[in-house]
Design an enzyme around this catalytic site. Structure first.
Site, mmCIF file in Angstrom:
data_model
loop_
_atom_site.group_PDB
_atom_site.id
_atom_site.type_symbol
_atom_site.label_atom_id
_atom_site.label_comp_id
_atom_site.label_asym_id
_atom_site.label_seq_id
_atom_site.Cartn_x
_atom_site.Cartn_y
_atom_site.Cartn_z
ATOM 1 N N LYS A 1 25.488 19.254 12.695
ATOM 2 C CA LYS A 1 24.307 19.232 13.547
ATOM 3 C C LYS A 1 24.586 18.423 14.801
ATOM 4 O O LYS A 1 24.150 18.789 15.883
ATOM 5 C CB LYS A 1 23.117 18.636 12.788
ATOM 6 C CG LYS A 1 22.297 19.677 12.017
ATOM 7 C CD LYS A 1 21.421 20.526 12.920
ATOM 8 C CE LYS A 1 20.891 21.777 12.267
ATOM 9 N NZ LYS A 1 19.758 21.600 11.400
ATOM 10 N N CYS B 1 29.603 8.082 10.545
ATOM 11 C CA CYS B 1 30.218 7.926 9.218
ATOM 12 C C CYS B 1 29.597 6.773 8.447
ATOM 13 O O CYS B 1 29.801 6.667 7.243
ATOM 14 C CB CYS B 1 31.709 7.627 9.323
ATOM 15 S SG CYS B 1 32.710 8.949 9.999
ATOM 16 N N HIS C 1 22.132 22.009 6.898
ATOM 17 C CA HIS C 1 22.801 23.216 7.415
ATOM 18 C C HIS C 1 23.655 23.782 6.291
ATOM 19 O O HIS C 1 23.674 23.234 5.179
ATOM 20 C CB HIS C 1 23.592 22.898 8.686
ATOM 21 C CG HIS C 1 24.696 21.883 8.544
ATOM 22 N ND1 HIS C 1 25.764 22.046 7.693
ATOM 23 C CD2 HIS C 1 24.891 20.677 9.153
ATOM 24 C CE1 HIS C 1 26.578 21.009 7.791
ATOM 25 N NE2 HIS C 1 26.056 20.151 8.661
ATOM 26 N N CYS D 1 31.686 3.391 13.154
ATOM 27 C CA CYS D 1 31.128 4.712 13.496
ATOM 28 C C CYS D 1 29.815 4.875 12.763
ATOM 29 O O CYS D 1 29.802 4.879 11.527
ATOM 30 C CB CYS D 1 32.082 5.846 13.131
ATOM 31 S SG CYS D 1 31.275 7.468 13.315
ATOM 32 N N HIS E 1 26.008 21.560 4.115
ATOM 33 C CA HIS E 1 25.377 20.818 3.016
ATOM 34 C C HIS E 1 25.052 21.766 1.859
ATOM 35 O O HIS E 1 25.259 21.444 0.690
ATOM 36 C CB HIS E 1 24.070 20.166 3.471
ATOM 37 C CG HIS E 1 24.199 19.288 4.672
ATOM 38 N ND1 HIS E 1 23.558 19.563 5.852
ATOM 39 C CD2 HIS E 1 24.914 18.153 4.881
ATOM 40 C CE1 HIS E 1 23.857 18.620 6.746
ATOM 41 N NE2 HIS E 1 24.688 17.757 6.183
ATOM 42 N N CYS F 1 35.585 8.328 17.052
ATOM 43 C CA CYS F 1 35.737 8.652 15.629
ATOM 44 C C CYS F 1 36.316 10.059 15.539
ATOM 45 O O CYS F 1 35.812 10.971 16.180
ATOM 46 C CB CYS F 1 34.369 8.614 14.942
ATOM 47 S SG CYS F 1 34.376 9.452 13.340
ATOM 48 N N LYS G 1 34.645 21.022 11.895
ATOM 49 C CA LYS G 1 33.621 20.900 10.861
ATOM 50 C C LYS G 1 32.261 21.252 11.469
ATOM 51 O O LYS G 1 31.869 20.713 12.496
ATOM 52 C CB LYS G 1 33.601 19.453 10.358
ATOM 53 C CG LYS G 1 32.558 19.174 9.292
ATOM 54 C CD LYS G 1 32.695 17.745 8.771
ATOM 55 C CE LYS G 1 31.560 17.361 7.869
ATOM 56 N NZ LYS G 1 30.802 16.208 8.328
ATOM 57 N N HIS H 1 33.501 12.557 14.055
ATOM 58 C CA HIS H 1 32.308 12.855 14.838
ATOM 59 C C HIS H 1 32.572 13.099 16.320
ATOM 60 O O HIS H 1 31.690 13.578 17.028
ATOM 61 C CB HIS H 1 31.257 11.745 14.656
ATOM 62 C CG HIS H 1 30.650 11.769 13.294
ATOM 63 N ND1 HIS H 1 31.195 11.102 12.216
ATOM 64 C CD2 HIS H 1 29.572 12.432 12.813
ATOM 65 C CE1 HIS H 1 30.480 11.339 11.143
ATOM 66 N NE2 HIS H 1 29.485 12.147 11.461
HETATM 67 N N1 MSP Z 1 25.057 10.336 2.639
HETATM 68 C C1 MSP Z 1 26.452 10.583 2.552
HETATM 69 C C2 MSP Z 1 26.876 10.824 1.116
HETATM 70 C C3 MSP Z 1 26.545 9.728 0.167
HETATM 71 S S1 MSP Z 1 27.022 10.133 -1.455
HETATM 72 C C4 MSP Z 1 26.904 8.717 -2.312
HETATM 73 C C5 MSP Z 1 26.810 11.799 3.391
HETATM 74 N N2 MSP Z 1 25.829 12.632 3.661
HETATM 75 S S2 MSP Z 1 25.968 13.939 4.562
HETATM 76 O O1 MSP Z 1 24.646 14.506 4.593
HETATM 77 O O2 MSP Z 1 26.557 13.616 5.803
HETATM 78 O O3 MSP Z 1 26.974 14.906 3.857
HETATM 79 C C6 MSP Z 1 26.787 15.288 2.546
HETATM 80 C C7 MSP Z 1 27.773 16.348 2.122
HETATM 81 O O4 MSP Z 1 27.708 17.496 2.954
HETATM 82 C C8 MSP Z 1 29.227 15.878 2.134
HETATM 83 O O5 MSP Z 1 29.855 16.274 0.923
HETATM 84 C C9 MSP Z 1 29.816 16.644 3.267
HETATM 85 O O6 MSP Z 1 31.166 16.909 3.053
HETATM 86 C C10 MSP Z 1 29.008 17.921 3.220
HETATM 87 N N3 MSP Z 1 29.112 18.600 4.471
HETATM 88 C C11 MSP Z 1 28.568 18.256 5.676
HETATM 89 N N4 MSP Z 1 29.040 19.123 6.616
HETATM 90 C C12 MSP Z 1 29.880 20.010 6.033
HETATM 91 C C13 MSP Z 1 30.584 21.137 6.452
HETATM 92 N N5 MSP Z 1 30.583 21.545 7.704
HETATM 93 N N6 MSP Z 1 31.261 21.842 5.515
HETATM 94 C C14 MSP Z 1 31.243 21.522 4.194
HETATM 95 N N7 MSP Z 1 30.605 20.459 3.764
HETATM 96 C C15 MSP Z 1 29.976 19.654 4.678
HETATM 97 O O7 MSP Z 1 27.973 11.960 3.737
#
Ligand code: MSP
Length: 541
Positions: free
Chosen positions: A317, A137, A25, A134, A28, A159, A314, A162
């Site tokens: 999904k 997380c 989304h 969690c 990311h 959590c 935040k 989440h």
């Molecule tokens: N797999 C772990 C990271 C491992 S790194 C060694 C993870 N993955 S994640 O897919 O959940 O998130 C990846 C990144 O996307 C994180 O930096 C997270 O902050 C970012 N984001 C996910 N949702 C977000 C928002 N709503 N806004 C901004 N960034 C967000 O965590």
């Protein structure tokens, strides 16, 4: 022959690796685009750059999603990587150098070697643990971190990230002696004050470590979707320990291959790990402790950006608030997407997206501000000079003032990028867009064209007049903007470079050092300028 010179250090930047439990989304995409803008910027400085992104494929979260969809976790990961995580890079116009998947053999093999080494050094021991976990997380929580559930979750502990109940887990695991590193970590934050940025993130991390650290449970034996612990394959490695190592395995940690060893020497340590603030502690506490234990050099910076919020929370999904990048890009294009998120959110703070704001900025700043500047300048060069850049006349205060704005824009943007204040860098570039529009409004080339001595008998502009000077100056500002904005809006900048006819006379856009972009008087008289397609066509409706 003398000794071989040390290879220059590459500027090495990473994004987090993304969980493949779901499709990307815009939250990311935000992390990835920010890293792409910064790495493209360093490339525009003509530095050697390495930009890594990838996917995090092990652990319970991915396993459960695969099970729910009736496929093996590997099949699920393959499907999501092929259908979503790789294609989104194209959608976002991201230029990464490598894409690591934690199920790749180059990663798993090196992770096992790393673990074995830590085990042999006495950094890992067998023990037991019980606590709230969690899965969202992929982290054991401290009781104090949890919030009380309401409504459907009444009476349960949730959590805070989440908003879902945690699960009590009790296991025999292997532990990493992380508690032993608290003092060294505090010394690191002290001695290397920009190791964790921004300042709010640094304070949070210091406060956390000052409370003391527990040893970290790094293995699980209740499921098997993970990297087997080399000395006890009934256990798999904790997903975060596995995932963090990607930053080193991807660039050739512990490789015997000479090309890989050279890559490691050139890239390690990482210059910036870009992460969202939700995963700051993993990167600023666990990761440096792991590297200390292994005796490896530490990254130079961990930068935590904020969240894209929906209704104050935040975007995610799991809360069904995720917007796919293509939903926006299909309408506005990748350049506008990149511009919008980099310009409007102070990097490090939270932000939000709205269709109204996106539309207003697209029309106001991109279509009218930048796109129209480019098209009317090219149109006037076409109309008055047959599309051939004239020779300017003597410069007046108006031209030197605009050149000063350009010089300041470049200097400010450069400094902002070094602080990772991406929004300030874009704003600095935009000061030149605005000043150039003002310059054209003030010099009024269309009026100059009617003045005595500015045109010949056929009504064609002459070299050395004010009309020529004004349009050459506007073209120079656009040339500088193409260079400055290439990292942010690569497609528009490339189209602009083509419209200015710059490539045949100055070479490819990528080869123009951003540091010297502001020097005017670079495009030679005789350069062919053409009015191409609108850089940002106005949106109807
Ligand atoms: N797999 C772990 C990271 C491992 S790194 C060694 C993870 N993955 S994640 O897919 O959940 O998130 C990846 C990144 O996307 C994180 O930096 C997270 O902050 C970012 N984001 C996910 N949702 C977000 C928002 N709503 N806004 C901004 N960034 C967000 O965590």
């Amino acid at each position: 022959m003398g000794p071989m010179p040390e290879p220059a250090k590459s500027f090495y930047m990473t994004t987090p690796i993304y969980y493949v439990n779901d499709a990307p989304h815009i939250g990311h995409a935000y992390t990835t685009v920010a890293a792409d803008v910064v790495t493209r910027w360093h490339r525009q400085r003509q530095e050697d750059v390495w930009f890594l992104t990838g996917t995090d494929e092990h652990g319970q979260k991915v396993l459960r999603t695969a099970e729910a969809n009736g496929v093996t976790p590997q099949e699920w990961a393959d499907r999501l990587v092929d259908s979503a995580w790789q294609p989104v890079l194209e959608t976002l116009d991201v230029r990464n150098d490598d894409f690591i998947r934690t199920t790749q053999e180059r990663h798993t093999r090196r992770v096992q070697a790393f673990l074995q080494d830590l085990y042999d050094k006495g950094e890992i021991y067998a023990g037991s643990y019980e606590g709230p976990y969690c899965v969202g997380c992929e982290e054991y929580k401290l009781p104090g971190d949890l919030v009380d559930g309401t409504g459907e979750y009444e009476g349960q502990k949730l959590c805070p990230i989440h908003g879902r109940p945690v699960e009590m887990l009790s296991e025999q695991n292997y532990f990493f002696r992380m508690s032993a590193y608290a003092e060294r970590l505090l010394a690191l934050y002290e001695d290397q004050p920009d190791f964790v940025q921004p300042a709010s993130a640094r304070n949070e991390v210091i406060g956390f470590v000052k409370q003391g650290l527990q040893d970290l449970s790094i293995s699980r034996s209740t499921f098997d979707w993970g990297i087997p612990i080399p000395w006890d394959p009934a256990h798999v490695l904790y997903v975060w320990f596995d995932a963090l190592l990607n930053y080193a395995t991807a660039v050739g940690l512990d490789s015997d291959d000479p090309a890989e060893r050279e890559r490691f020497a050139r890239t390690w340590p990482a210059d910036v790990h870009l992460v969202g603030k939700d995963i700051l502690r993993f990167h600023a506490v666990i990761w440096p402790a792991m590297l200390m234990a292994a005796g490896l050099p530490l990254p130079r910076r961990v930068f935590a950006h904020g969240w894209l919020l929906v209704g104050g929370e935040k975007m995610s999904k799991s809360k069904l608030t995720g917007i796919a990048p293509a939903d926006i890009i299909d309408t506005f294009g990748s350049d506008a997407f990149r511009y919008y998120f980099m310009r409007t959110i102070a990097f490090g703070g939270d932000g939000s997206f709205s269709w109204e704001d996106m539309t207003a900025r697209y029309n106001g700043e991109l279509a009218n501000g930048f796109g129209n500047l480019a098209s009317r300048t090219a149109a006037m060069i076409g109309k008055y000079f047959g599309g051939v850049l004239p020779a300017p006349g003597p410069l007046t205060e108006q031209e030197t003032a605009l050149a000063d704005v350009a010089a300041r824009a470049v200097a400010d943007a450069e400094a902002a990028i070094d602080r990772l204040a991406i929004h300030d860098a874009v704003a600095a570039a935009w000061s030149l867009v605005d000043a150039t529009n003002v310059y054209i409004t003030e010099t009024q080339p269309w009026k100059l064209a009617k003045e005595e001595g500015e045109t010949d008998a056929e009504g064609r502009g002459v070299d050395g007049g004010r009309l020529a000077t004004s349009l050459v100056t506007a073209a120079e500002a656009l040339r500088a903007l193409a260079v400055l904005l290439h990292p942010v809006t690569p497609k528009a900048a490339t189209a602009l470079w083509a419209s200015l006819g710059a490539e045949p006379v100055l070479g490819p856009l990528a080869a123009q050092p951003v540091q010297s972009a502001a020097a005017f008087g670079v495009l030679p008289a005789g350069t062919t300028v053409t009015k191409g397609e609108a850089l940002f066509p106005r949106l109807v409706d």
